[in-house]
Design a protein around this motif. Structure first.
Motif, short mmCIF file in Angstrom:
data_model
loop_
_atom_site.label_atom_id
_atom_site.label_comp_id
_atom_site.label_asym_id
_atom_site.label_seq_id
_atom_site.Cartn_x
_atom_site.Cartn_y
_atom_site.Cartn_z
N THR A 21 0.75 -1.12 -0.09
CA THR A 21 0.13 -0.07 0.01
C THR A 21 0.77 1.25 -0.09
O THR A 21 0.71 2.29 -0.60
CB THR A 21 -1.07 -0.22 1.10
OG1 THR A 21 -1.89 -1.19 1.07
CG2 THR A 21 -1.77 1.26 1.19
N GLU A 22 1.97 1.12 0.81
CA GLU A 22 2.95 2.50 0.93
C GLU A 22 3.35 2.79 -0.42
O GLU A 22 3.48 3.88 -0.84
CB GLU A 22 3.74 2.36 1.79
CG GLU A 22 4.83 3.44 2.04
CD GLU A 22 5.91 3.22 3.34
OE1 GLU A 22 6.71 4.14 3.34
OE2 GLU A 22 5.53 2.46 4.01
N ASP A 25 0.58 4.17 -2.71
CA ASP A 25 0.03 5.43 -2.28
C ASP A 25 0.89 6.38 -2.72
O ASP A 25 0.79 7.43 -3.19
CB ASP A 25 0.22 5.50 -0.62
CG ASP A 25 -1.09 4.89 -0.06
OD1 ASP A 25 -2.08 4.57 -0.60
OD2 ASP A 25 -1.15 4.72 1.12
N ASN A 39 -8.60 5.85 0.22
CA ASN A 39 -7.81 5.01 -0.95
C ASN A 39 -6.75 4.31 -0.09
O ASN A 39 -6.23 4.88 1.05
CB ASN A 39 -7.07 6.15 -1.58
CG ASN A 39 -8.17 6.71 -2.77
OD1 ASN A 39 -8.65 5.76 -3.63
ND2 ASN A 39 -8.51 8.06 -2.56
N GLY A 40 -6.38 3.09 -0.61
CA GLY A 40 -5.30 2.65 0.18
C GLY A 40 -5.88 1.08 0.57
O GLY A 40 -6.73 0.69 0.16
N ILE A 108 -7.14 -3.77 -1.24
CA ILE A 108 -6.52 -2.25 -1.64
C ILE A 108 -7.32 -1.71 -2.67
O ILE A 108 -7.52 -2.40 -3.94
CB ILE A 108 -5.17 -2.51 -1.78
CG1 ILE A 108 -4.25 -3.33 -0.81
CG2 ILE A 108 -4.28 -1.10 -2.22
CD1 ILE A 108 -2.82 -3.63 -1.03
N TYR A 110 -8.00 2.01 -4.97
CA TYR A 110 -7.74 3.43 -5.54
C TYR A 110 -8.94 3.93 -6.37
O TYR A 110 -8.99 3.22 -7.46
CB TYR A 110 -6.29 3.51 -5.93
CG TYR A 110 -5.33 3.03 -5.04
CD1 TYR A 110 -4.70 3.92 -4.01
CD2 TYR A 110 -4.69 1.88 -4.83
CE1 TYR A 110 -3.94 3.95 -2.96
CE2 TYR A 110 -3.63 1.58 -4.11
CZ TYR A 110 -3.42 2.60 -3.02
OH TYR A 110 -2.35 2.12 -2.34
#
Length: 272
Positions: A21-22, A25, A39-40, A108, A110
């Motif tokens: 996720t990082e 992102d 989001n994420g 996850i 977006y």
């Protein structure tokens, strides 16, 4: 942790949902958007990620596909927890999340960041499919524009319908700019096109204001027909789902390349 650190760590240990996720992102500038849903990472399955399924919407059928593939994560464009929806995890919502948790699958999602990204975003990939070149934003003042303006080789509406049909596998609904004289067989040429995938039909007025010959989106409303006719701009409704496959599939390919993991795009049929 920097993107380099994430990639280095993933080559030696199992990838976590948080690390994945990082990375996403950061790549999508997710924190820059005020969105209708978070989001994420939306559901943490708690397992190291070795296989990933991607799809447009985190529906029950996509979850079943992830279970069958023994995937530990699902990545989507349309996730959960939309503004205004009931908060309790009951009914269909509860069933979906319960199934994810029971099988240890992280989810996850977006939304706007995946619409707007200039390289792998839904608009960027749709323009690429249609051999169009993005030249600007529908709303130039926006820092991260969601809608775009693109140019194409001058062509008739019928030619563009054929191109869209071949690219997306479905015939778009065309509303001619002037229904009294112009039809899909008109010789009027289209060269400057506004586009925004999904449910962005109301951006048609901005597209007309920006001097576009046509506007392409996913959905159509009853009012859209009259707006197109009265503002003199051709409109092509190409399907919400069909216009938003490109972004999440491209994100999956990026993740597969960066983390050296199998990522499979599953296209759950949706005529809308």
């Amino acid at each position: 942790m920097s993107t380099h650190d994430i990639l280095t760590a993933s080559s030696n240990t199992h990838l976590t949902a948080q690390s994945l996720t990082e990375f996403c992102d950061d790549y999508l500038s997710a924190n820059a958007f005020k969105d209708y849903a978070p989001n994420g990472l939306q559901v943490d399955g708690g397992q190291p990620i070795q296989r990933i399924i991607t799809g447009v919407t985190a529906c029950d059928a996509l979850i079943d596909a992830a279970i069958a593939d023994h995937a530990e994560a699902i990545m989507v464009h349309h996730g959960y927890f939309w503004k205004g929806e009931p908060a309790p995890l009951t009914g269909m919502k509860g069933q979906r999340i319960r199934k994810l948790m029971q099988h240890g699958i992280s989810m996850i999602g977006y939304h706007l960041p995946l619409d707007a990204h200039p390289i792998i975003g839904n608009n960027a990939k749709l323009a690429e499919l249609l051999d169009m070149t993005i030249i600007g934003a529908l709303y130039p003042a926006e820092t991260h524009p969601v809608g775009n303006i693109a140019t194409c080789i001058p062509q008739t509406a019928q030619s563009l319908i054929t191109q869209i049909t071949q690219a997306l596998g479905r015939i778009p609904l065309h509303i001619a700019a002037d229904y009294k004289t112009h039809t899909s067989t008109s010789d009027k040429l289209i060269e400057r096109v506004g586009l925004c995938t999904g449910g962005a039909q109301d951006m048609i007025e901005q597209a007309a204001l920006m001097g576009c010959d046509a506007f392409i989106s996913g959905e159509i409303s009853e009012r859209t027909t009259h707006i197109a006719r009265e503002l003199g701009i051709d409109y092509f409704a190409c399907g919400h789902h069909a216009t938003e496959r490109g972004g999440i599939e491209a994100l999956g390919k990026l993740v597969a390349q960066q983390f050296d993991l199998p990522v499979t795009f599953i296209d759950i049929d949706n005529p809308a």
